[in-house]
Design an enzyme around this catalytic site. Sequence first.
Site, PDB file in Angstrom:
ATOM      1  CB  SER A 293      -0.916   0.004   1.240  1.00 20.04           C
ATOM      2  OG  SER A 293      -1.832  -1.065   1.173  1.00 20.04           O
TER       3      SER A 293
ATOM      4  CD  GLU B  75      -4.636  -3.221 -10.991  1.00 20.92           C
ATOM      5  OE1 GLU B  75      -5.214  -2.175 -11.306  1.00 20.92           O
ATOM      6  OE2 GLU B  75      -4.297  -4.089 -11.810  1.00 20.92           O
TER       7      GLU B  75
HETATM    8  N1  COS Z   1      -3.017  10.577 -10.365  1.00 19.21           N
HETATM    9  C1  COS Z   1      -2.019  11.473 -10.555  1.00 19.21           C
HETATM   10  N2  COS Z   1      -1.193  11.875  -9.557  1.00 19.21           N
HETATM   11  C2  COS Z   1      -1.394  11.361  -8.349  1.00 19.21           C
HETATM   12  C3  COS Z   1      -2.413  10.432  -8.075  1.00 19.21           C
HETATM   13  C4  COS Z   1      -3.260  10.065  -9.143  1.00 19.21           C
HETATM   14  N3  COS Z   1      -4.250   9.177  -8.967  1.00 19.21           N
HETATM   15  N4  COS Z   1      -2.357  10.085  -6.777  1.00 19.21           N
HETATM   16  C5  COS Z   1      -1.339  10.793  -6.235  1.00 19.21           C
HETATM   17  N5  COS Z   1      -0.753  11.543  -7.188  1.00 19.21           N
HETATM   18  C6  COS Z   1       0.365  12.457  -7.020  1.00 19.21           C
HETATM   19  C7  COS Z   1      -0.036  13.544  -6.019  1.00 19.21           C
HETATM   20  O1  COS Z   1      -0.666  14.609  -6.674  1.00 19.21           O
HETATM   21  C8  COS Z   1       1.307  13.948  -5.437  1.00 19.21           C
HETATM   22  O2  COS Z   1       1.932  14.833  -6.332  1.00 19.21           O
HETATM   23  P1  COS Z   1       2.832  16.087  -5.809  1.00 19.21           P
HETATM   24  O3  COS Z   1       4.054  15.468  -5.230  1.00 19.21           O
HETATM   25  O4  COS Z   1       3.109  16.889  -7.037  1.00 19.21           O
HETATM   26  O5  COS Z   1       2.007  16.806  -4.789  1.00 19.21           O
HETATM   27  C9  COS Z   1       2.099  12.651  -5.439  1.00 19.21           C
HETATM   28  O6  COS Z   1       1.481  11.793  -6.424  1.00 19.21           O
HETATM   29  C10 COS Z   1       2.079  11.965  -4.083  1.00 19.21           C
HETATM   30  O7  COS Z   1       0.704  11.750  -3.789  1.00 19.21           O
HETATM   31  P2  COS Z   1       0.162  11.308  -2.347  1.00 19.21           P
HETATM   32  O8  COS Z   1       0.681  12.266  -1.317  1.00 19.21           O
HETATM   33  O9  COS Z   1      -1.288  11.051  -2.473  1.00 19.21           O
HETATM   34  O10 COS Z   1       0.949   9.966  -2.135  1.00 19.21           O
HETATM   35  P3  COS Z   1       0.727   8.973  -1.023  1.00 19.21           P
HETATM   36  O11 COS Z   1       2.042   8.336  -0.764  1.00 19.21           O
HETATM   37  O12 COS Z   1       0.013   9.615   0.124  1.00 19.21           O
HETATM   38  O13 COS Z   1      -0.249   7.898  -1.709  1.00 19.21           O
HETATM   39  C11 COS Z   1      -1.717   6.027  -1.571  1.00 19.21           C
HETATM   40  C12 COS Z   1      -0.936   7.111  -0.880  1.00 19.21           C
HETATM   41  C13 COS Z   1      -2.025   5.011  -0.490  1.00 19.21           C
HETATM   42  C14 COS Z   1      -2.985   6.627  -2.144  1.00 19.21           C
HETATM   43  C15 COS Z   1      -0.952   5.378  -2.735  1.00 19.21           C
HETATM   44  O14 COS Z   1       0.336   5.026  -2.301  1.00 19.21           O
HETATM   45  C16 COS Z   1      -1.674   4.148  -3.222  1.00 19.21           C
HETATM   46  O15 COS Z   1      -2.604   4.214  -4.053  1.00 19.21           O
HETATM   47  N6  COS Z   1      -1.266   2.973  -2.721  1.00 19.21           N
HETATM   48  C17 COS Z   1      -1.783   1.708  -3.208  1.00 19.21           C
HETATM   49  C18 COS Z   1      -0.832   1.201  -4.227  1.00 19.21           C
HETATM   50  C19 COS Z   1      -1.433   0.082  -4.989  1.00 19.21           C
HETATM   51  O16 COS Z   1      -2.522   0.161  -5.517  1.00 19.21           O
HETATM   52  N7  COS Z   1      -0.651  -0.976  -5.082  1.00 19.21           N
HETATM   53  C20 COS Z   1      -1.016  -2.092  -5.876  1.00 19.21           C
HETATM   54  C21 COS Z   1      -0.037  -2.168  -6.992  1.00 19.21           C
HETATM   55  S1  COS Z   1      -0.565  -3.067  -8.369  1.00 19.21           S
HETATM   56  S2  COS Z   1      -0.885  -4.842  -7.733  1.00 19.21           S
END
Ligand code: COS
Length: 383
Positions: free
Chosen positions: A132, A362
């Site tokens: 995650s 995902e």
């Molecule tokens: N689309 C475009 N940009 C995105 C985005 C999206 N959906 N989500 C985040 N970003 C960007 C943010 O805008 C931010 O950009 P800036 O640095 O310019 O501000 C950057 O990415 C970091 O975003 P955020 O602070 O939300 O990152 P986090 O580490 O807090 O993200 C979660 C947390 C949990 C939401 C993320 O790590 C996630 O989705 N984890 C699950 C991963 C996953 O699905 N794994 C399975 C892999 S495939 S089996």
Amino acid sequence: MDLTLTDEQAGFRALARDFLDREVVPHRAAWDRAESVDLAIIPKLGEIGFFGLTIPEEYGGVGGDYLTYVLAAEELGRADSAIRGIVSVSSGLFGTSVLRHGTEEQKQRWLPDIAAGRILGCFGLTEPGHGSDAGNLRTRARRDGDDWVIDGSKVFITNGTWADVALVFARTSDDGPRGVSAFLVPTDTPGFEATEIKGKLGLRGQATAALSFDGVRVPADALLGEVGQGFKIAMQTLDKGRVTIAASCVGIVQGCLEETVAYTGQREQFGQPIASYQLVQEMIADMSVDADAARLLTWRAADLMQRGEPYGTAASKAKLFASEAAVRAANLAVQAFGGYGFIDEYPVQKYLRDARVMTLYEGTSQVQKLLVGRAETGINAFV
Ligand code: COS
């Protein structure tokens, strides 16, 4: 949003169902037992157009709209989620990333073969210590002259041992998510190793692998997008991937419903088909409502995507609801089948085993809830 399918959409769905009922459904139990699909199915799926649905014609794809893509994912999920995973990781997670962020040369190099099913791609994001919390991944890429040299490891990578090319997310600086970059790595590059993970509960027909990178050297033009853009590429691609998972879960719910209606209509107990009993009809009604609700959430997300509107939160809602609905429906189907639901002569236990991972990969259900919560409140619970 108009819920009427166009002739092309309805036509592709019918073509997909007919093909899958002939070429996949009769073999899925054997492939599941063997822990591998017959790879001869891959070029056949390519010929029908499954791998090229969202890849434009100029790169060898079919160039279809997103609703057609989710209809295909639903049919694939109804037939065999292992096959669906092979297709959606190669053409969806890998292909979409290259299409959106690749140079013209990268697109020409990889997309026509991906769209035709001549080669497979994989998506290397998850690591043993970072699931995650993907933004803190530890695999590293360091600059050496004009090249990049990658060291580290990945885990739970669909297509890992079959793929010809891997999209690898690696840290290029110590700046959290902003320090991640993406690389296109041919899997025959020295130092790249893929080891299959056996003994999975579900999705047994697809190859899931651990990847290791030991001084994997790639040229500068292997970089996808800009340095430091990798996490955003991953997140944008996963937004679309979550819609695909939701669609495939609709297919699982639909498959469970169809199987349960057919079985309970002919299975007699106490002198009557068990479908005539109210408690069985309750199960069928719950599955039917879940199928419609999950499908509508999924189509809504696909419609937003098609129109170029923000759709990340809609994707999270669809993925959350549809994956949980798939587990519920498969559980109910096993219950309705009784002892026959517990053996692999009937498909419902496979639906249950395959559905179970849908709330995990995902983005877990918990991650989806926190994304929806963040969108509603403006407060980030991930810090
Ligand atoms: N689309 C475009 N940009 C995105 C985005 C999206 N959906 N989500 C985040 N970003 C960007 C943010 O805008 C931010 O950009 P800036 O640095 O310019 O501000 C950057 O990415 C970091 O975003 P955020 O602070 O939300 O990152 P986090 O580490 O807090 O993200 C979660 C947390 C949990 C939401 C993320 O790590 C996630 O989705 N984890 C699950 C991963 C996953 O699905 N794994 C399975 C892999 S495939 S089996």
